[in-house]
Write a protein that holds these residues in place. Sequence first.
Motif, short mmCIF file in Angstrom:
data_model
loop_
_atom_site.label_atom_id
_atom_site.label_comp_id
_atom_site.label_asym_id
_atom_site.label_seq_id
_atom_site.Cartn_x
_atom_site.Cartn_y
_atom_site.Cartn_z
N THR A 170 45.15 30.78 24.35
CA THR A 170 44.55 31.18 23.07
C THR A 170 45.60 31.27 21.98
O THR A 170 45.36 30.90 20.83
N GLY B 200 39.44 31.71 21.58
CA GLY B 200 39.76 33.12 21.58
C GLY B 200 38.84 33.83 22.55
O GLY B 200 37.76 33.33 22.88
N GLN C 80 45.40 29.11 18.53
CA GLN C 80 45.08 29.88 17.33
C GLN C 80 46.13 29.74 16.23
O GLN C 80 45.90 30.18 15.10
N SER D 38 35.20 33.89 21.77
CA SER D 38 34.99 34.51 20.46
C SER D 38 34.43 33.52 19.43
O SER D 38 35.08 32.51 19.11
N SER E 148 34.01 34.28 16.30
CA SER E 148 34.78 34.49 15.07
C SER E 148 36.06 33.65 15.09
O SER E 148 36.52 33.19 14.03
N ASN E 149 36.64 33.43 16.26
CA ASN E 149 37.82 32.58 16.34
C ASN E 149 37.48 31.12 16.03
O ASN E 149 38.28 30.39 15.44
N SER E 150 36.28 30.70 16.42
CA SER E 150 35.83 29.34 16.08
C SER E 150 35.71 29.19 14.57
O SER E 150 36.16 28.20 13.98
N GLU F 282 37.23 30.95 12.24
CA GLU F 282 38.55 31.02 11.63
C GLU F 282 39.34 29.73 11.82
O GLU F 282 40.01 29.26 10.89
N PHE F 283 39.25 29.13 12.99
CA PHE F 283 39.98 27.90 13.26
C PHE F 283 39.50 26.77 12.36
O PHE F 283 40.30 26.04 11.77
#
Length: 244
Positions: free
Chosen positions: A146, A78, A150, A177, A179-181, A183-184
């Motif tokens: 992305t 992200g 995602q 990002s 935060s995307n790591s 969340e994933f």
Amino acid sequence: MEEVQLPKSLEAVLVAIAAEDLRAGGKQRKTMLVGHSLGGWTMFAHSILYPNPQSPPSPGESLRSHVAGIYAIAPFLGIAAETAPSSVVVAVGKLIRRIKPDFPIEKAVQGKVFDHPDVDAEFYSDPQTYHGKIRCSTGLSLLRMTSFIQSHEGAVVVASLAIPVRVVHGDADRVCSASNSVEFVKKMSHVGEGKRKRECEIWEGYEHVMFGYGWDETDDRHREMRLRVLKDLHDWMVEQSSSG
């Protein structure tokens, strides 16, 4: 999607390694994948496109990769808020791409990868690098990448491989990002074999370039940060090797 050429190329390399193993009379080796930034995206996209790499092929079956683990460093899952284009820029870029796809439209990551001024100085002094703004076609391709990674289905596919995954990311990353790591990996934690670890750690003070290198012998801070990443990677590799 033309962007999948990256994971397809990775598969070609892994298959070539397997063919060489067999040609030399040995067994196909297990492979640990390690990647940073776009390399992190490539590893996860590869696992989505080739969703059963955790076991060697059966006799008579075509050669394919045999991935035994993934270690991702600040992966491109992200775009960080400091770098993400506005909705207006995206809309304008889509229009311009129809007529001039190579039009430079956005500054993107310039000046945001690391906190030492010499990084930018070295970048701009290198005649082999592109110094302009990101082009419309390139920027829109990155956005599609992305979206591809995602998706919840993507995380489920990676988790179903039953291989260990570790992600380390800096909380000061202004490019990819963190935060995307998180969340994933969180999505991955709900499926797959429980004995296989899926971890994500966010490290304080780390920027996108987590292997910060020192410019002189007194630059202890960057040296310590770099050694922490290398030690973590080493320890993870040893752990996976000893666990079989």
